[in-house]
Design a protein around this motif. Structure first.
Motif, PDB file in Angstrom:
ATOM      1  N   LEU A 166       9.810  -4.603  -7.620  1.00 23.84           N
ATOM      2  CA  LEU A 166      10.599  -5.660  -6.973  1.00 23.84           C
ATOM      3  C   LEU A 166      12.083  -5.295  -6.986  1.00 23.84           C
ATOM      4  CD1 LEU A 166      10.718  -8.498  -5.684  1.00 23.84           C
ATOM      5  CD2 LEU A 166      10.964  -9.431  -7.992  1.00 23.84           C
ATOM      6  N   GLN A 167      12.513  -4.717  -8.098  1.00 23.74           N
ATOM      7  CA  GLN A 167      13.916  -4.295  -8.198  1.00 23.74           C
ATOM      8  C   GLN A 167      14.251  -3.274  -7.108  1.00 23.74           C
ATOM      9  OE1 GLN A 167      15.004  -2.051 -11.737  1.00 23.74           O
ATOM     10  NE2 GLN A 167      17.038  -2.970 -11.697  1.00 23.74           N
ATOM     11  N   GLU A 168      13.340  -2.333  -6.923  1.00 24.80           N
ATOM     12  CA  GLU A 168      13.571  -1.286  -5.927  1.00 24.80           C
ATOM     13  C   GLU A 168      13.570  -1.880  -4.509  1.00 24.80           C
ATOM     14  OE1 GLU A 168      11.136   2.014  -7.069  1.00 24.80           O
ATOM     15  OE2 GLU A 168      12.010   3.212  -5.434  1.00 24.80           O
ATOM     16  N   LEU A 169      12.603  -2.762  -4.252  1.00 22.17           N
ATOM     17  CA  LEU A 169      12.542  -3.404  -2.927  1.00 22.17           C
ATOM     18  C   LEU A 169      13.838  -4.175  -2.651  1.00 22.17           C
ATOM     19  CD1 LEU A 169      10.839  -4.328  -0.388  1.00 22.17           C
ATOM     20  CD2 LEU A 169      10.212  -6.331  -1.751  1.00 22.17           C
ATOM     21  N   CYS A 199       6.822  -0.081   1.407  1.00 17.69           N
ATOM     22  CA  CYS A 199       5.576  -0.612   0.837  1.00 17.69           C
ATOM     23  C   CYS A 199       4.378   0.262   1.203  1.00 17.69           C
ATOM     24  CB  CYS A 199       5.352  -2.050   1.285  1.00 17.69           C
ATOM     25  SG  CYS A 199       6.553  -3.172   0.545  1.00 17.69           S
ATOM     26  N   ARG A 200       4.421   0.832   2.402  1.00 23.34           N
ATOM     27  CA  ARG A 200       3.338   1.750   2.781  1.00 23.34           C
ATOM     28  C   ARG A 200       3.312   2.931   1.815  1.00 23.34           C
ATOM     29  NH1 ARG A 200       2.331   6.248   5.166  1.00 23.34           N
ATOM     30  NH2 ARG A 200       4.518   6.711   5.537  1.00 23.34           N
ATOM     31  N   LYS A 201       4.496   3.451   1.504  1.00 23.43           N
ATOM     32  CA  LYS A 201       4.573   4.592   0.585  1.00 23.43           C
ATOM     33  C   LYS A 201       4.171   4.182  -0.835  1.00 23.43           C
ATOM     34  CE  LYS A 201       7.487   8.417  -0.913  1.00 23.43           C
ATOM     35  NZ  LYS A 201       6.996   8.345  -2.286  1.00 23.43           N
ATOM     36  N   LEU A 202       4.624   2.996  -1.239  1.00 22.00           N
ATOM     37  CA  LEU A 202       4.299   2.497  -2.588  1.00 22.00           C
ATOM     38  C   LEU A 202       2.781   2.457  -2.782  1.00 22.00           C
ATOM     39  CD1 LEU A 202       5.393   1.087  -5.221  1.00 22.00           C
ATOM     40  CD2 LEU A 202       5.107  -1.081  -4.012  1.00 22.00           C
ATOM     41  N   MET A 203       2.067   1.929  -1.806  1.00 22.39           N
ATOM     42  CA  MET A 203       0.612   1.815  -1.948  1.00 22.39           C
ATOM     43  C   MET A 203      -0.078   3.158  -1.707  1.00 22.39           C
ATOM     44  SD  MET A 203      -0.595  -2.018  -0.953  1.00 22.39           S
ATOM     45  CE  MET A 203       0.110  -2.340   0.647  1.00 22.39           C
ATOM     46  N   ASN A 220       2.035  -5.707   9.467  1.00 20.95           N
ATOM     47  CA  ASN A 220       1.562  -6.066   8.135  1.00 20.95           C
ATOM     48  C   ASN A 220       1.263  -4.757   7.417  1.00 20.95           C
ATOM     49  OD1 ASN A 220       1.462  -8.862   8.731  1.00 20.95           O
ATOM     50  ND2 ASN A 220      -0.611  -8.670   9.565  1.00 20.95           N
ATOM     51  N   VAL A 221       1.542  -4.709   6.112  1.00 23.03           N
ATOM     52  CA  VAL A 221       1.230  -3.501   5.333  1.00 23.03           C
ATOM     53  C   VAL A 221       0.001  -3.809   4.480  1.00 23.03           C
ATOM     54  CG1 VAL A 221       2.143  -1.730   3.796  1.00 23.03           C
ATOM     55  CG2 VAL A 221       3.710  -3.073   5.216  1.00 23.03           C
ATOM     56  N   ILE A 222      -1.029  -2.964   4.597  1.00 17.35           N
ATOM     57  CA  ILE A 222      -2.327  -3.273   3.994  1.00 17.35           C
ATOM     58  C   ILE A 222      -2.810  -2.107   3.117  1.00 17.35           C
ATOM     59  CG2 ILE A 222      -4.744  -3.870   4.503  1.00 17.35           C
ATOM     60  CD1 ILE A 222      -3.783  -5.098   7.135  1.00 17.35           C
ATOM     61  N   GLY A 223      -3.322  -2.445   1.942  1.00 18.31           N
ATOM     62  CA  GLY A 223      -3.917  -1.432   1.058  1.00 18.31           C
ATOM     63  C   GLY A 223      -5.129  -2.024   0.371  1.00 18.31           C
ATOM     64  N   GLU A 224      -6.146  -1.190   0.091  1.00 25.55           N
ATOM     65  CA  GLU A 224      -7.363  -1.784  -0.482  1.00 25.55           C
ATOM     66  C   GLU A 224      -8.124  -0.835  -1.395  1.00 25.55           C
ATOM     67  OE1 GLU A 224      -9.464  -2.656   3.159  1.00 25.55           O
ATOM     68  OE2 GLU A 224     -10.810  -0.948   2.881  1.00 25.55           O
ATOM     69  N   ILE A 225      -8.917  -1.464  -2.277  1.00 25.50           N
ATOM     70  CA  ILE A 225      -9.942  -0.765  -3.046  1.00 25.50           C
ATOM     71  C   ILE A 225     -11.268  -1.217  -2.445  1.00 25.50           C
ATOM     72  CG2 ILE A 225     -10.985  -0.426  -5.312  1.00 25.50           C
ATOM     73  CD1 ILE A 225      -8.313  -1.263  -6.569  1.00 25.50           C
ATOM     74  N   ARG A 226     -12.060  -0.260  -1.973  1.00 26.06           N
ATOM     75  CA  ARG A 226     -13.299  -0.619  -1.285  1.00 26.06           C
ATOM     76  C   ARG A 226     -14.359  -1.086  -2.272  1.00 26.06           C
ATOM     77  NH1 ARG A 226     -13.456   3.691   1.885  1.00 26.06           N
ATOM     78  NH2 ARG A 226     -11.666   2.758   2.914  1.00 26.06           N
ATOM     79  N   GLY A 227     -15.131  -2.087  -1.883  1.00 28.03           N
ATOM     80  CA  GLY A 227     -16.187  -2.619  -2.734  1.00 28.03           C
ATOM     81  C   GLY A 227     -17.292  -1.597  -2.962  1.00 28.03           C
ATOM     82  N   VAL A 243       0.438  -6.194  -5.207  1.00 27.94           N
ATOM     83  CA  VAL A 243       0.274  -4.747  -5.396  1.00 27.94           C
ATOM     84  C   VAL A 243      -0.100  -4.459  -6.857  1.00 27.94           C
ATOM     85  CG1 VAL A 243       1.523  -2.539  -5.383  1.00 27.94           C
ATOM     86  CG2 VAL A 243       1.823  -4.158  -3.490  1.00 27.94           C
ATOM     87  N   GLU A 244       0.497  -5.224  -7.770  1.00 28.36           N
ATOM     88  CA  GLU A 244       0.226  -5.038  -9.203  1.00 28.36           C
ATOM     89  C   GLU A 244      -1.254  -5.305  -9.537  1.00 28.36           C
ATOM     90  OE1 GLU A 244       1.972  -3.823 -11.541  1.00 28.36           O
ATOM     91  OE2 GLU A 244       1.301  -4.640 -13.452  1.00 28.36           O
ATOM     92  N   VAL A 245      -1.875  -6.219  -8.832  1.00 24.85           N
ATOM     93  CA  VAL A 245      -3.299  -6.495  -9.071  1.00 24.85           C
ATOM     94  C   VAL A 245      -4.116  -5.212  -8.840  1.00 24.85           C
ATOM     95  CG1 VAL A 245      -5.324  -7.769  -8.228  1.00 24.85           C
ATOM     96  CG2 VAL A 245      -3.137  -8.960  -8.554  1.00 24.85           C
TER      97      VAL A 245
END
Ligand SMILES: [Zn+2]
Length: 472
Positions: free
Chosen positions: A61-64, A85-89, A275-282, A316-318
């Protein structure tokens, strides 16, 4: 020599400790996350430990906020924040990260925002800011008499004869008696969102609105206002609560005083954004999705720290926490950092339109958009079965201080998922200080507390875990 031996001893001891810690964590991962019989309480306690000890949301958050403080939709700042955020994820090595396009409105504040109360030769400068969608004034400004109202009924009663060519001043304070400041906001915000258009219909020259807050300070609170047509909008600005009181007091003594307003904001054509989207697949049910997120756009006066950089970085932390424990979710866990919540909701609508034809089932959506304060629990909008399951987790979450679970809740960006039967859930932190910062220059990174922010992320992770394990 003695010092060297001592140092070596310390290093060896620290090495053993960290080795033990890593070993303990690995075996815990195998025990609790590799198989289907995880003990929920143990898992949740590990999520909280990880967030509080190793949490990254505060640093992110500080960086953002430092690099991209100005993220109003359509601005260069918003475009840069999308890339950030794309790079972060991407660096987190998730299963996939992508950008989802949407066209967004572009309104620019400009560089001129001044207001003066004028009585005879005396000028008193006040603090104000233009509302989103406001028109500019001419360079010379608008100089007119002021009519003060506290309700729409008062405005109607005055009618065109008393309003035409004047500045309408909506001075409707936040009600002190509400326990929830969000209820006070809901009750008062209509004067910001619809007041200028209502005054325009009666021929007003401009509109001033009292800032949306209980706090009595010199910070004006911006926010969106709506007109029937952006080609025929009106100059509209928010006065700080201190200066709203000042203007009201002066008017009570001198109804003929004048107000000079100067704004040079402007509306530009729509812009392509994402929208910036990132996921862990089920691992078992990849087509069943639990979506969580916050909105990446923010008003331009501060840094969008509480609103809503906090919600973005908690989400993102989750994913970081789940990956940290090598947790293999049964369902797909997807973070969406929505664009344009503040003045259009185009990102939320684009995501829902895509979700509708994606072939996936969105079982739950969790939004964090109420500030990075101490989490208390969650509110849900869902059917009876979803609500019953959700409320059954109250005792468990209560033992972590986040068990205030109740009906009613969600978030603006996840609202459009409602027709899909998705359970809509909002993270609910302590509310009392949120509107001290909301949409003001005071909403900056230093106003966010690290532990409170991380507690919120852990609470979200816990709920994601419970939904993933037990369905909803
Ligand atoms: Zn927000």
């Amino acid at each position: 020599m003695k010092k060297t031996v001592l140092l070596l001893g310390v290093l060896v001891f620290a090495g053993i400790l960290s080795l033990n810690y890593r070993t303990a964590t690995r075996s815990a991962s195998e025990n609790y996350f590799g198989k289907g019989d995880a003990d929920d309480s143990t898992a949740i306690s590990m999520f909280f430990s990880s967030a509080l000890v190793d949490g990254q949301a505060y640093k992110n958050l500080q960086e953002l906020c430092r690099k991209h403080p100005k993220r109003l939709s359509g601005s260069q700042g918003a475009a840069d924040a999308v890339e950030f955020c794309r790079k972060l994820m991407t660096d987190m090595q998730l299963d996939s990260v992508w950008l989802q396009p949407c066209m967004v409105p572009r309104w620019e504040r400009g560089t001129l925002e001044t207001g003066n109360i004028i009585e005879d030769k005396k000028r008193t400068a006040v603090k104000l800011c233009a509302l989103g969608n406001s028109a500019a004034t001419l360079a010379a400004g608008i100089n007119a008499q002021v009519v003060e109202v506290t309700t729409f009924e008062e405005l109607e009663k005055l009618g065109e004869a008393a309003v035409k060519g004047k500045i309408v001043f909506f001075n409707h304070p936040f009600k002190e008696e509400f326990i929830s400041p969000f209820d006070a906001y809901s009750e008062a915000a209509r004067f910001r969102t619809r007041g200028p258009a209502a005054a325009q219909k009666l021929g007003a020259a401009a509109v001033l609105v009292r800032s949306m807050a209980h706090v009595h300070d010199p910070n004006p609170h911006t926010g969106n206002t709506r007109f029937d047509s952006l080609q025929a909008n009106l100059p509209a600005a928010a006065l700080s609560t201190v200066d709203a009181d000042l203007l009201s007091q002066r008017l009570s003594k001198n109804l003929l005083l004048r107000f000079e307003l100067k704004l040079n904001c402007r509306q530009l054509p729509d812009v392509l954004s994402y929208n910036v989207i990132g996921e862990i697949r089920g691992s078992e049910l990849p087509k069943e999705v639990i979506v969580l997120g916050g909105h990446l756009d923010a008003w331009d006066l501060g840094e969008g720290a509480h609103d809503d950089g906090a919600g973005c970085m908690q989400s993102v932390e989750v994913l970081r926490i789940l990956k940290r424990f090598a947790a293999k979710p049964r369902r797909t866990i997807r973070v969406v950092l929505w664009m344009n919540e503040e003045n259009g909701l185009r990102g939320g609508n684009a995501y829902a339109a895509w979700a509708k034809q994606s072939g996936e089932k969105h079982i739950a959506a969790i939004e964090s958009d109420a500030g990075g304060f101490s989490p208390r629990g969650f509110g849900i909008s869902g059917n009876a079965a979803q609500t019953e399951k959700f409320l059954s987790w109250r005792p468990l979450l209560n033992s972590f201080g986040v068990g205030d679970l109740h009906t009613g809740g969600g978030g603006a960006d996840i609202g459009p998922l409602e027709p899909l039967g998705t359970a809509l859930i909002g993270l609910e932190p302590d509310q009392q200080r949120y509107f001290d910062y909301h949409h003001t220059a005071a909403d900056v990174f230093t106003a966010v507390n690290r532990r409170e922010l991380h507690m919120g992320a852990a609470a979200m992770c816990s709920l994601v875990w419970l939904i993933d394990r037990h369905g909803i």
